[in-house]
Structure formats: C-alpha cells, structure tokens
Motif scaffolding. Structure first.
Motif, PDB file in Angstrom:
ATOM      1  N   SER A 151      -0.853  -0.443  -9.336  1.00  0.00           N
ATOM      2  CA  SER A 151      -2.302  -0.433  -9.229  1.00  0.00           C
ATOM      3  C   SER A 151      -2.741   0.946  -8.764  1.00  0.00           C
ATOM      4  CB  SER A 151      -2.709  -1.516  -8.221  1.00  0.00           C
ATOM      5  OG  SER A 151      -4.004  -1.284  -7.720  1.00  0.00           O
ATOM      6  N   ILE A 152      -3.885   1.419  -9.271  1.00  0.00           N
ATOM      7  CA  ILE A 152      -4.470   2.683  -8.816  1.00  0.00           C
ATOM      8  C   ILE A 152      -5.737   2.373  -8.036  1.00  0.00           C
ATOM      9  CG2 ILE A 152      -5.491   2.992 -11.149  1.00  0.00           C
ATOM     10  CD1 ILE A 152      -4.818   5.830  -8.635  1.00  0.00           C
ATOM     11  N   ASP A 153      -5.796   2.843  -6.787  1.00  0.00           N
ATOM     12  CA  ASP A 153      -6.945   2.632  -5.908  1.00  0.00           C
ATOM     13  C   ASP A 153      -7.899   3.810  -6.088  1.00  0.00           C
ATOM     14  OD1 ASP A 153      -8.716   2.135  -3.814  1.00  0.00           O
ATOM     15  OD2 ASP A 153      -7.171   1.977  -2.273  1.00  0.00           O
ATOM     16  N   THR A 154      -8.899   3.630  -6.942  1.00  0.00           N
ATOM     17  CA  THR A 154      -9.860   4.708  -7.195  1.00  0.00           C
ATOM     18  C   THR A 154     -11.180   4.134  -7.686  1.00  0.00           C
ATOM     19  OG1 THR A 154     -10.179   6.871  -8.255  1.00  0.00           O
ATOM     20  CG2 THR A 154      -9.314   5.107  -9.650  1.00  0.00           C
ATOM     21  N   ASP A 192       0.088  -0.564  -4.760  1.00  0.00           N
ATOM     22  CA  ASP A 192      -1.258   0.004  -4.846  1.00  0.00           C
ATOM     23  C   ASP A 192      -1.200   1.475  -4.439  1.00  0.00           C
ATOM     24  OD1 ASP A 192      -4.046  -0.120  -5.334  1.00  0.00           O
ATOM     25  OD2 ASP A 192      -4.450  -0.336  -3.193  1.00  0.00           O
ATOM     26  N   ILE A 193      -1.389   2.360  -5.416  1.00  0.00           N
ATOM     27  CA  ILE A 193      -1.273   3.800  -5.181  1.00  0.00           C
ATOM     28  C   ILE A 193      -2.659   4.378  -4.922  1.00  0.00           C
ATOM     29  CG2 ILE A 193      -0.339   5.975  -6.101  1.00  0.00           C
ATOM     30  CD1 ILE A 193       1.677   3.584  -6.114  1.00  0.00           C
ATOM     31  N   GLY A 194      -2.829   5.041  -3.784  1.00  0.00           N
ATOM     32  CA  GLY A 194      -4.135   5.606  -3.449  1.00  0.00           C
ATOM     33  C   GLY A 194      -4.053   7.043  -2.980  1.00  0.00           C
ATOM     34  N   GLY A 195      -5.009   7.853  -3.423  1.00  0.00           N
ATOM     35  CA  GLY A 195      -5.102   9.249  -2.980  1.00  0.00           C
ATOM     36  C   GLY A 195      -6.080   9.411  -1.843  1.00  0.00           C
ATOM     37  N   GLU A 196      -6.421   8.292  -1.211  1.00  0.00           N
ATOM     38  CA  GLU A 196      -7.256   8.262  -0.002  1.00  0.00           C
ATOM     39  C   GLU A 196      -8.727   8.548  -0.221  1.00  0.00           C
ATOM     40  OE1 GLU A 196      -5.560  10.103   3.474  1.00  0.00           O
ATOM     41  OE2 GLU A 196      -4.527   8.212   3.679  1.00  0.00           O
ATOM     42  N   ILE A 238       0.835  -1.213   0.000  1.00  0.00           N
ATOM     43  CA  ILE A 238       0.000   0.000   0.000  1.00  0.00           C
ATOM     44  C   ILE A 238       0.869   1.263   0.000  1.00  0.00           C
ATOM     45  CG2 ILE A 238      -1.712   1.334   1.301  1.00  0.00           C
ATOM     46  CD1 ILE A 238      -2.600  -1.400   2.563  1.00  0.00           C
ATOM     47  N   VAL A 239       0.600   2.145  -0.949  1.00  0.00           N
ATOM     48  CA  VAL A 239       1.278   3.447  -1.012  1.00  0.00           C
ATOM     49  C   VAL A 239       0.206   4.538  -0.956  1.00  0.00           C
ATOM     50  CG1 VAL A 239       2.795   4.939  -2.369  1.00  0.00           C
ATOM     51  CG2 VAL A 239       3.115   2.441  -2.441  1.00  0.00           C
TER      52      VAL A 239
END
Ligand code: 7PM
Length: 277
Positions: A98-101, A60-64, A24-25
C-alpha cells in the motif's frame, strides 16, 4: 452474523474473514547519509521484510507527507523516498503493498512501480486523484479527516462526530462508485487523530459499529496515537500495550484491517480475537 468481504487489490484478492494486519513502513531520510537515498531505501525495505516475517498481511509505505502537523514534503522528495522502496519490494513481497499518499502523481508512479493499494488520507479529493486510480484495479482506502494536517488539531469541531464521519465516508464511497470504481476495491477509515480531539476519537471507537453498518470493510489506525497516550500515559515509544488493546477492541467491533507499527504483538493478539469470534 457478519459475512466476509472480498477485497480486490492489484494482483491480490483478500478474503477479509479474520482481522488483517497492515504493517507501517515509514521511509524517512537517513540523517547520517549525505545525499542519495540508498540507506533509507535499504532500511525501509529491510523493515518491510521483517514485518512480513512477523505476519503482516499488508505493508503500508509512507513518505511521511500525511503525518498530522508534519512539515509538508515536496512531490520530488516524497517520490524519491517511496518509489525505490516500492520497486524493491514489488519483486520480493508476498503481501500487497500500500502507498500512503494523497498526491495523484505519487499514486500513479507507485502503481507503476507495483503498489497494490492506495491509502489516501484525503479520500481521493485532490484534483486528479480519482483519475489516478481509475484505469487499474488497485485497492483504495478512503479516510476521513477534518481540516488539513498542519492545522487540523488546533480546534476540531463536530456537532455529532459519528454521524459526520459516517456521512463523509458514505459520500466519498458513493462518489467513487459513481465514477465506476467497483465496491470490492474500497476500504473506509474513520481517520483517528486527523482533526479529532481525544473525546472525538473515543466516541468513534465506542460507536465503530455505526461505521461498520455502511457495509464496506473498515480500516483502523490507532497504533501509538496520542489519544492512547492521553488515556494510558506514555510517549510514542511507550504505547504498545494501549495499542494492542485498541486493535483488539476495534477488531471485536468489526474492523477488518488494523494499521499498526507493532506487527508481531498485534498478530498474536488478533489470533486470540479470531479464535473466539
Ligand atoms: C503522527 C501522528 C505521525 C499520526 C504519524 C501519524 C493513518 C494513516 C496515518 C490512519 C490511514 C501514523 C499517523 N494514520 N492512514 N496514516 N489511517 N488509512 O500513525 O489512521 O502513521 S499517519
């Protein structure tokens, strides 16, 4: 005897023949910096490289925007957080990004910037989301959630949580397949903590095999979640050991990808699982 899956994601082809680790990033604004996102881009990118060095198989890149209970992040804010990180990593990462959106526009721009997987807590239900992932070969994670992030933990309710999550994931899988997205691009995820009580989460872990039966690779995210704090005690920073137990149990019950904060510890634990399974 469980055979393995081939998972196609962007330029990568993963043979899910052992438990894989997704690191997780979180890209969060730097409170010490006035304007500009240079420092948050830099620290997220550095963190991602550290996770690769620790053995992460996927980032996994996430902008929250998907955090339960979180204040919604605007589209522009989310884009300005995640796109520079994906751009930077796309040139140097040795593992899929991966993009978490759940937002179609973030999906499109992330894919253009080099993302290999779309991790969608809304399972492509947002208008335009199916279209955003259609004309490309990114991997897709379809996750179950009851309700919407700001209110979903107020009163989660199921008659039979396992059958209802299984039915939802089967329906979303079939919708994606009907739209022409191929089977080997799709991961399923029960969505631990997303509109579920402690009891619901525990029931889902106990019966994870029922979800494995759907026949698609399963992604599990239990890392540092509240259910583990409720069981073992401790706030978010003190849930490492409980998180390792959760990853080991999930892998032994057939989960193929574990989404975690603590990559090194998880990789070590899963090597032990792989050696005996
Ligand atoms: C507070 C609670 C903050 C939970 C952040 C979270 C998942 C996910 C998240 C998951 C998939 C976190 C979560 N959880 N995507 N995104 N599966 N596919 O632990 O379980 O980061 S947000």
């Amino acid at each position: 005897m469980q055979s393995y899956f081939e998972f196609t994601c962007g330029k990568y082809q993963l043979t899910l023949n052992r438990p894989y680790v997704m690191g997780i990033v979180n890209v969060t604004p730097d409170s010490f910096s006035d304007g500009g996102q240079y420092t948050s881009t830099k620290s997220a990118t550095e963190h991602a490289l550290k996770l690769i060095a620790e053995g992460a198989d996927i980032l996994d890149i996430g902008g929250e925007s998907t955090r339960p209970g979180a204040v919604p992040v605007s589209l522009d804010e989310e884009l300005s957080r995640v796109i520079p990180v994906i751009e930077a990593l796309s040139h140097i990462s040795t593992v899929p990004i991966s993009i978490d959106t759940y937002k179609p526009e973030v999906m499109r721009q992330a894919i253009a910037a080099g993302a290999d997987i779309v991790n969608d807590v809304r399972a492509l239900q947002e208008p335009g989301a199916l279209e955003a992932v259609f004309n490309c070969n990114v991997g897709i994670c379809l996750m179950h959630m009851q309700g919407m992030p700001q209110t979903m933990q107020l009163a989660p309710h199921y008659v039979d949580v396992v059958s209802e999550v299984k039915q939802f994931l089967t329906d979303r899988l079939n919708t994606a397949l009907t739209q022409g997205i191929v089977k080997n691009r799709i991961l399923l995820d029960p969505g631990f903590g997303f509109g579920k009580t402690r009891a619901h989460n525990i029931t889902l872990i106990k019966h994870l095999d029922k979800l494995v039966d759907i026949g698609q690779p399963l992604l599990v995210g239990l890392s540092r979640k509240a259910v583990l704090g409720a069981i073992a005690g401790g706030d978010e920073g003190q849930r490492l050991h409980a998180s390792i137990a959760a990853s080991v149990i999930s892998a032994m019950k057939g989960a193929k990808i574990l989404r975690v904060h603590d990559v090194k510890a998880t990789v070590d634990a899963l090597k032990v699982v792989a050696a005996v399974t």
